[in-house]
Design a protein around this motif. Structure first.
Motif, PDB file in Angstrom:
ATOM      1  N   ALA A 103      36.088  70.685 -64.931  1.00 19.99           N
ATOM      2  CA  ALA A 103      34.900  70.707 -64.070  1.00 19.99           C
ATOM      3  C   ALA A 103      33.853  69.715 -64.537  1.00 19.99           C
ATOM      4  O   ALA A 103      33.176  69.081 -63.718  1.00 19.99           O
ATOM      5  N   SER A 104      33.726  69.540 -65.846  1.00 18.85           N
ATOM      6  CA  SER A 104      32.708  68.622 -66.367  1.00 18.85           C
ATOM      7  C   SER A 104      33.054  67.170 -66.061  1.00 18.85           C
ATOM      8  O   SER A 104      32.183  66.375 -65.709  1.00 18.85           O
TER       9      SER A 104
ATOM     10  N   ASP B 214      31.745  72.582 -60.107  1.00 20.72           N
ATOM     11  CA  ASP B 214      31.123  73.548 -61.005  1.00 20.72           C
ATOM     12  C   ASP B 214      32.034  74.764 -61.093  1.00 20.72           C
ATOM     13  O   ASP B 214      32.841  75.024 -60.190  1.00 20.72           O
ATOM     14  N   ILE B 215      31.918  75.494 -62.175  1.00 24.54           N
ATOM     15  CA  ILE B 215      32.698  76.718 -62.357  1.00 24.54           C
ATOM     16  C   ILE B 215      31.906  77.883 -61.789  1.00 24.54           C
ATOM     17  O   ILE B 215      30.740  78.095 -62.153  1.00 24.54           O
TER      18      ILE B 215
ATOM     19  N   MET C 137      19.210  77.015 -69.768  1.00 21.75           N
ATOM     20  CA  MET C 137      20.052  76.859 -68.581  1.00 21.75           C
ATOM     21  C   MET C 137      19.910  75.430 -68.073  1.00 21.75           C
ATOM     22  O   MET C 137      18.864  74.794 -68.225  1.00 21.75           O
ATOM     23  N   GLY C 138      20.979  74.934 -67.490  1.00 21.31           N
ATOM     24  CA  GLY C 138      20.896  73.585 -66.972  1.00 21.31           C
ATOM     25  C   GLY C 138      22.239  73.006 -66.622  1.00 21.31           C
ATOM     26  O   GLY C 138      23.235  73.721 -66.469  1.00 21.31           O
ATOM     27  N   ASP C 139      22.272  71.683 -66.515  1.00 25.26           N
ATOM     28  CA  ASP C 139      23.468  70.991 -66.078  1.00 25.26           C
ATOM     29  C   ASP C 139      24.330  70.606 -67.275  1.00 25.26           C
ATOM     30  O   ASP C 139      24.250  71.230 -68.340  1.00 25.26           O
ATOM     31  N   SER C 140      25.127  69.558 -67.119  1.00 26.09           N
ATOM     32  CA  SER C 140      26.101  69.191 -68.147  1.00 26.09           C
ATOM     33  C   SER C 140      25.456  68.811 -69.476  1.00 26.09           C
ATOM     34  O   SER C 140      26.127  68.853 -70.515  1.00 26.09           O
TER      35      SER C 140
ATOM     36  N   TRP D 207      27.943  72.958 -64.308  1.00 24.14           N
ATOM     37  CA  TRP D 207      28.488  71.604 -64.290  1.00 24.14           C
ATOM     38  C   TRP D 207      28.227  70.933 -62.952  1.00 24.14           C
ATOM     39  O   TRP D 207      28.349  69.715 -62.824  1.00 24.14           O
ATOM     40  N   GLY D 208      27.888  71.719 -61.929  1.00 25.55           N
ATOM     41  CA  GLY D 208      27.653  71.164 -60.607  1.00 25.55           C
ATOM     42  C   GLY D 208      26.237  70.674 -60.387  1.00 25.55           C
ATOM     43  O   GLY D 208      25.866  70.363 -59.259  1.00 25.55           O
TER      44      GLY D 208
END
Length: 668
Positions: A238-239, A248-249, A586-589, A622-623
């Motif tokens: 996903a990454s 994203d998962i 919390m956040g993205d990749s 990841w999204g």
């Protein structure tokens, strides 16, 4: 051979009608699956080797396949089998699998070429297979202006002969380039014409080929992955797919079946009541403007379905929080930000005037982007750097606060701040500068002469607008530009040369700044900081921009050996956040790299914990960063009452024109 074979659509292996059935790599469970129409795959894998998992993900996957037609100029002469040898890369090219020497057993072990070639690059430290990919997929025939590859190496098969071991491949041609395939053959009826050929290994050192073959036969196709390793596989998948396919998962915590209530309504409707219990993982993608789903079901040896992949495991709280009131005073960090921002804008009066001063450099970037296809997301810079187009779109996007409501991040940040404040929880926002804003002097165009200056003034206006709206920000750009000025004294830059993400050096700068702010909160004095240790290590990573480059260029950029600093708890175990920790990151990749992929327990979350002594509960989307707010609320709805701080981290490029927009907050 001469045997007639039919492809079992959705199973991904060839089975001879006249012989006994072989065990499929996967079984497609989604009802009436049609490659160019279905928006969900539900695939059951009986034996979870890395090879089988890779093939399941890459074979006939609507998330990965762009059916948009191209209109290439036709070659002057008719394409022949000899032309499809790709200047010696292939031999014995045929238009039917029945004309190959491959046996039924060999055909029952298909290897998805793309992930295999990337894994071989790391395993054998040799670019041969990547170069073969570039040679074949980079062939542009009569029209090099076409941005998509005319052909793709889809599958490889190991073939053993008395003379040695061969590697055969299947080349797929999309419908718009079917003129390249003799008679326009589509033997397996998947919408892609195909040919088969033997890969030429003459230029590959025999010892290197033996090493590659050993990896394939003794590891890749044999080792059965554990539950944790399957989780790692899904996370990495996903990454790496995110920049191209917006993957994203899906958090399946407390869910027992898919589809769940948040599944796209059209997808759920098309499934007509079908559901799968306890899927191992669900990956959502949005590559072409419509949500799509890949559902993976891995069977254990006893036939039971493996549990759902969870983001975090619960653990005992690190420290009790005594005072649950949120801090409301204006912090020293906010004041310092305001002072800095005021000093920056003073010479220009307005951000518009500042932007005009940088107009020449920004205009050169815009002109350069106009010279490459709009679909091309990666491009080469100076001195071995590569860059991501979407980050440049952000730089050229202007005033972020002038976007439409569903694209403007500030109202959504204010909404989140108010909600968290009602729970007694503080919010700290951390927009991560794009690599292109820090190393803009490495872009393939003339920028601005001062390599320590601000390239995009509107990125600074966003920080000011956010703080004016009451959102406290950790301002990383000045820190990164200052670090960049000292690059000559460091073995690593602040960002990876071939990747969108930072290095260990960059994330440590961010973690230190965030931890310093954590220590200023009033509640910090009520805890006893935990102690952590650091273990230095290295690992190889294929940059996530490499796959976005033109096909002929990809083999130039080998996996890079990077430094990692693993955080260990007092008991010596690698750091892992828990749902009961007082801080949520919390956040993205950017919250996941070095944390849950590659070198684990070495990401920014682990280092915030190590620098502050406070446990950090890490939730990664990841999204993209905008989607993580509701993901956090679903996963931590009952735990928010125990939290003190939410650190919200996301890359700056998604602050501009985020493809899926900013959804309203949905408290559970």
């Amino acid at each position: 051979m001469g045997l007639h074979r039919n492809l079992v659509l959705g199973i991904g292996i060839y089975a001879t009608v006249a012989t006994a059935a072989v065990t499929p790599v996967y079984t497609e469970l989604a009802p009436k699956f049609i490659l160019n129409k279905s928006r969900a795959t539900v695939r059951e894998i009986a034996k979870p080797t890395m090879a089988n998992l890779d093939f399941t993900a890459y074979d006939k996957n609507p998330v990965r396949l762009d059916f948009k037609a191209q209109k290439p100029k036709m070659p002057a002469a008719k394409v022949t089998f000899a032309d499809l040898g790709y200047d010696g890369a292939l031999s014995d090219v045929v238009d039917s699998v029945g004309k190959t020497p491959l046996t039924e057993a060999e055909l029952s072990n298909p290897l998805a070429w793309k992930p295999l070639s990337e894994r071989l690059w790391k395993a054998i430290k040799n670019p041969f297979f990547a170069e073969v990919t570039g040679k074949i997929e980079g062939k542009k025939w009569a029209d090099p202006a076409i941005p998509k590859p005319y052909q793709e190496i889809a599958v490889a098969y190991v073939h053993k002969t008395t003379a040695g071991v061969e590697l055969w491949v299947r080349i797929d041609f999309p419908a718009w380039s079917k003129f390249l395939a003799p008679r326009g053959a589509d033997e397996n009826k998947d919408g892609f014409c195909e040919v088969y050929g033997k890969l030429s290994l003459d230029k590959l050192d025999k010892e290197v080929w033996a090493k590659a073959l050993a990896y394939i036969e003794q590891d890749y196709c044999v080792k059965v992955l554990s539950k944790d390793e399957i989780t790692d596989w899904v996370t990495i998948l996903a990454s790496y797919w995110y920049p191209a396919f917006n993957t994203d998962i899906i958090d399946m915590t407390n869910e027992t079946a898919w589809p769940i209530k948040d599944t796209d309504k059209d997808v759920a409707k098309a499934l007509k009541g079908f559901s799968v219990k306890n899927p191992t993982a669900v990956v959502k993608g949005n590559p072409f403007g419509k949500l799509m789903y890949n559902v993976y079901v891995v069977k254990e040896q006893d036939g039971a379905v493996a549990p759902v992949v969870h983001e975090q495991a619960a653990a005992a709280p690190v420290a009790a929080i005594i005072d649950k009131r949120a801090d409301t005073a204006v912090s020293a960090n906010m004041k310092a930000n305001s002072t800095r921002l005021a000093a920056e804008i003073k010479p220009f009066i307005t951000y518009e005037a500042w932007a005009k001063q940088n107009a020449a450099g920004l205009g050169n970037l815009k002109t350069f982007l106009g010279t490459i296809p709009a679909e091309q997301m990666g491009f080469e810079g100076k001195d071995n750097w590569v860059f991501f187009r979407k980050s440049c779109d952000y730089i050229l996007g202007g005033d972020l606060n002038a976007q439409a409501k569903d694209k403007n991040p500030i109202p959504s940040l204010v909404e989140l701040k108010k909600f968290l404040a009602s729970k007694g929880v503080n919010l700290l926002f951390v927009p991560v500068p794009n690599k292109e804003e820090v190393y803009y002097d490495k872009l393939p165009c003339t920028t601005i002469p001062d390599a320590a200056a601000v390239y995009n003034p509107y990125s600074r206006k966003f920080i000011k607008d956010a703080q004016d709206a009451g959102i406290e920000v950790i301002d990383l750009l000045p820190l990164f530009l200052a670090a960049k000025a000292k690059d000559k004294d460091s073995k690593e830059k602040v960002y990876q040369l071939h990747d969108t993400h930072w290095t260990d050096r960059g994330l440590e700068i961010a973690a230190t700044a965030i931890a310093d702010r954590v220590k200023q909160y009033g509640w910090y004095s009520s805890i006893t900081p935990a102690k952590y240790s650091i273990v230095d290590t290295t690992f190889d990573r294929q940059g996530d921009i490499v796959d976005k480059l033109p096909d002929a260029l990809k083999s130039k950029y080998a996996p890079v050996n990077l430094k990692g600093a693993m955080v260990r708890a007092a008991d010596g175990k690698p750091y892992k956040g828990a749902a009961t920790d007082p801080i949520i990151l919390m956040g993205d990749s950017f919250t996941g790299v070095f944390e849950s992929v590659d070198c684990k327990s070495a990401g920014v979350g682990a280092h915030i914990a190590a620098n502050s002594g406070v446990g950090v509960d890490i939730i990664t989307s990841w999204g993209g960063g905008p989607g993580v707010r509701n993901k956090m609320l679903r996963a931590r709805s009952t735990a928010l009452g125990q939290k003190r701080l939410v650190i919200y981290m996301m890359v700056a490029r998604d602050l501009y024109n985020y493809s899926q927009s900013w959804e309203p907050l949905k408290p559970e």
